[in-house]
Scaffold this active site. Structure first.
Site, short mmCIF file in Angstrom:
data_model
loop_
_atom_site.label_atom_id
_atom_site.label_comp_id
_atom_site.label_asym_id
_atom_site.label_seq_id
_atom_site.Cartn_x
_atom_site.Cartn_y
_atom_site.Cartn_z
N THR A 99 -39.82 62.39 -21.23
CA THR A 99 -40.40 61.06 -21.01
C THR A 99 -40.26 60.62 -19.55
O THR A 99 -41.24 60.13 -18.95
CB THR A 99 -39.68 60.01 -21.89
N THR A 100 -39.06 60.76 -18.99
CA THR A 100 -38.81 60.28 -17.63
C THR A 100 -39.73 60.99 -16.63
O THR A 100 -40.31 60.36 -15.74
CB THR A 100 -37.33 60.55 -17.24
N TRP A 101 -39.87 62.28 -16.83
CA TRP A 101 -40.73 63.08 -15.95
C TRP A 101 -42.19 62.64 -16.10
O TRP A 101 -42.89 62.43 -15.10
CB TRP A 101 -40.59 64.56 -16.31
N HIS A 160 -41.67 55.22 -27.88
CA HIS A 160 -41.09 56.32 -28.66
C HIS A 160 -41.54 56.20 -30.12
O HIS A 160 -41.14 57.00 -30.96
CB HIS A 160 -39.55 56.26 -28.63
N SER A 192 -30.48 68.23 -25.42
CA SER A 192 -30.61 67.17 -24.42
C SER A 192 -30.12 65.83 -25.00
O SER A 192 -29.37 65.09 -24.36
CB SER A 192 -32.07 67.08 -23.98
N TYR A 247 -43.66 69.95 -22.70
CA TYR A 247 -42.70 69.99 -21.59
C TYR A 247 -42.67 71.38 -20.95
O TYR A 247 -42.68 71.50 -19.71
CB TYR A 247 -41.31 69.62 -22.14
N ARG A 315 -30.58 65.93 -16.12
CA ARG A 315 -29.54 66.92 -16.38
C ARG A 315 -30.01 68.26 -15.85
O ARG A 315 -30.16 68.45 -14.67
CB ARG A 315 -29.19 66.93 -17.87
N LYS A 316 -30.33 69.21 -16.75
CA LYS A 316 -30.72 70.56 -16.28
C LYS A 316 -32.23 70.70 -16.07
O LYS A 316 -32.67 71.38 -15.16
CB LYS A 316 -30.28 71.60 -17.30
P1 PAP Z 1 -35.97 59.62 -22.62
O1 PAP Z 1 -36.94 60.04 -23.69
O2 PAP Z 1 -34.76 58.96 -23.16
O3 PAP Z 1 -36.60 58.85 -21.51
P2 PAP Z 1 -36.23 62.16 -21.36
O4 PAP Z 1 -36.61 61.88 -19.97
O5 PAP Z 1 -37.31 62.60 -22.28
O6 PAP Z 1 -35.42 60.97 -21.98
O7 PAP Z 1 -35.16 63.32 -21.42
C1 PAP Z 1 -34.37 63.74 -20.38
C2 PAP Z 1 -34.62 65.22 -20.22
O8 PAP Z 1 -35.69 65.42 -19.30
C3 PAP Z 1 -33.42 65.94 -19.64
O9 PAP Z 1 -33.47 67.26 -20.14
P3 PAP Z 1 -32.15 68.16 -20.26
O10 PAP Z 1 -31.09 67.34 -20.89
O11 PAP Z 1 -32.56 69.33 -21.12
O12 PAP Z 1 -31.82 68.59 -18.89
C4 PAP Z 1 -33.72 65.86 -18.16
O13 PAP Z 1 -33.00 66.79 -17.39
C5 PAP Z 1 -35.21 66.14 -18.16
N1 PAP Z 1 -35.85 65.61 -16.96
C6 PAP Z 1 -35.74 64.37 -16.42
N2 PAP Z 1 -36.46 64.27 -15.31
C7 PAP Z 1 -37.07 65.47 -15.13
C8 PAP Z 1 -37.93 66.00 -14.13
N3 PAP Z 1 -38.30 65.27 -13.11
N4 PAP Z 1 -38.34 67.27 -14.27
C9 PAP Z 1 -37.95 68.04 -15.30
N5 PAP Z 1 -37.14 67.59 -16.28
C10 PAP Z 1 -36.69 66.34 -16.20
#
Ligand code: PAP
Length: 349
Positions: A99-101, A160, A192, A247, A315-316
């Protein structure tokens, strides 16, 4: 002024100037907005099935589990609490699907003429992406949904909630709202989510508990298969209204996603923009490394009832991390549940 790509998207032009969405935090004053809690729905909510899942009290409304603290607002929103406008774009996802991305990419793409991605004062260089694009359920839950009416067009918003819980006026065949859905491998989404909840106050939450809540359909916004299928079906019957993203595909080729997204919101990149590498600049601006390094994303919190630290959204950002936390058997069992539920739909994740 140029009409980019032949057809100008609704709400892109105002007083002869090209405009884009304005960052939510810049456009509205949350504290100054009158509060009108959606208490008229309290009787509906108190009659709904309840359960505790992953440390949160949930209620089951119309087949989906939602936070109890949000439930009255979700009912208010579902029953028509939001008046759609031409040019509205809605992002939708299960939490932790990217979502954030997606918020960052969609915001940077739609706002690129008003705020060039390379500009030093770009909103994504001073605000968390969640402060740029509002989550509909939050203002509804707190009775501050008037904020959404204050947002200038074109509005870029997020949810959501499953498609079936959105106001009918946003999703029926005559709606002008464009919806972009993002989904993710459920095993990686689960990992995640587990890390995110542990990082935000549920240190003792076991992976097994989160795992079972996804397998049996009782996690927040679940059952996950019904959530994905609701959006998937509309993307197949009406692709001009709903763009369905994964994703993992964005990870493979983010530039292609940016182009797809721009085309979908009827703001395709012009040759001049391509020559100026605007797509690459948007990808760079929204990369995990860049967003994580911004001061606004290293400190601060997000949320109204439940508080989440800004840094916990980054995170990752990889595919396949589940292998570091789950056994092969756990992965296979979850895959087989999801495969069974999606069977015949054409959707594979
Ligand atoms: P949300 O639905 O609560 O907003 P959301 O952004 O979907 O959260 O989830 C965070 C995940 O997106 C994390 O994944 P991970 O725990 O497997 O690492 C986060 O790292 C990943 N994420 C956030 N920003 C980006 C980005 N710019 N590019 C790629 N992945 C990202």
């Amino acid at each position: 002024m140029a009409n980019i790509g032949g057809e100008l998207a609704d709400g892109v032009e105002r007083d002869g100037q090209l405009v884009g969405p304005i960052a939510f935090k810049d456009a509205v004053d949350v504290e100054a907005t009158p509060v009108r809690p959606p208490t008229e729905h309290s009787a509906v909510v108190s009659a709904l099935p309840a359960r505790l899942s992953n440390g949160q009290q949930l209620r089951c409304y119309q087949g989906f589990w939602v936070f109890e603290s949000w439930a009255q607002g979700v009912v208010a929103m579902h029953r028509g609490g939001l008046v759609p406008r031409a040019g509205d774009v809605l992002l939708a996802s299960l939490p932790k699907s990217g979502t954030t991305w997606l918020k960052a990419l969609a915001f940077a793409t739609m706002a690129r003429r008003a705020c060039p991605p390379a500009s030093a004062d770009h909103p994504l260089r001073r605000l968390n992406p969640h402060d740029c694009v509002p989550l509909l359920e939050r203002p509804f839950a707190t009775g501050r949904d008037a904020l959404l009416d204050e947002l200038p067009s074109p509005r870029l918003m997020c949810t959501h909630m499953p498609l079936s819980l959105l106001p009918a006026t946003m999703v029926d065949g005559n709606s002008n709202t464009k919806i972009i859905y993002i989904c993710r491998d459920q095993k990686d989404r689960l990992i995640s989510l587990w890390h995110f909840l542990k990082r935000n106050g549920l240190e003792d939450l076991s992976l097994q508990e989160v795992y079972e809540s996804i397998c049996d359909g009782t996690c927040f916004a679940g059952p996950v298969w019904d959530h994905m299928l609701g959006y998937w079906r509309v993307s197949k019957t009406d692709p001009s209204r709903l763009l369905f993203l994964k994703y993992e595909e964005i990870l493979q080729d983010p530039a292609n996603t940016v182009r797809k997204l721009a085309q979908f919101v009827r703001q395709p990149f012009s040759d001049t923009e391509e020559e100026a590498s605007i797509v690459a600049e948007i990808v760079k601006l929204c990369s995990l490394e860049n967003l994580r390094s911004q001061t606004a994303n290293r400190a601060g919190i997000q949320g109204m009832f439940i508080k989440f630290s800004h840094d916990s959204y980054f995170r990752k950002g990889v595919a396949g991390d589940w292998r570091n936390h789950m056994t092969r058997e756990m992965g296979e069992r979850l895959d087989s549940i999801i495969r069974g539920k999606l069977c015949g739909s054409g959707l594979t994740i």
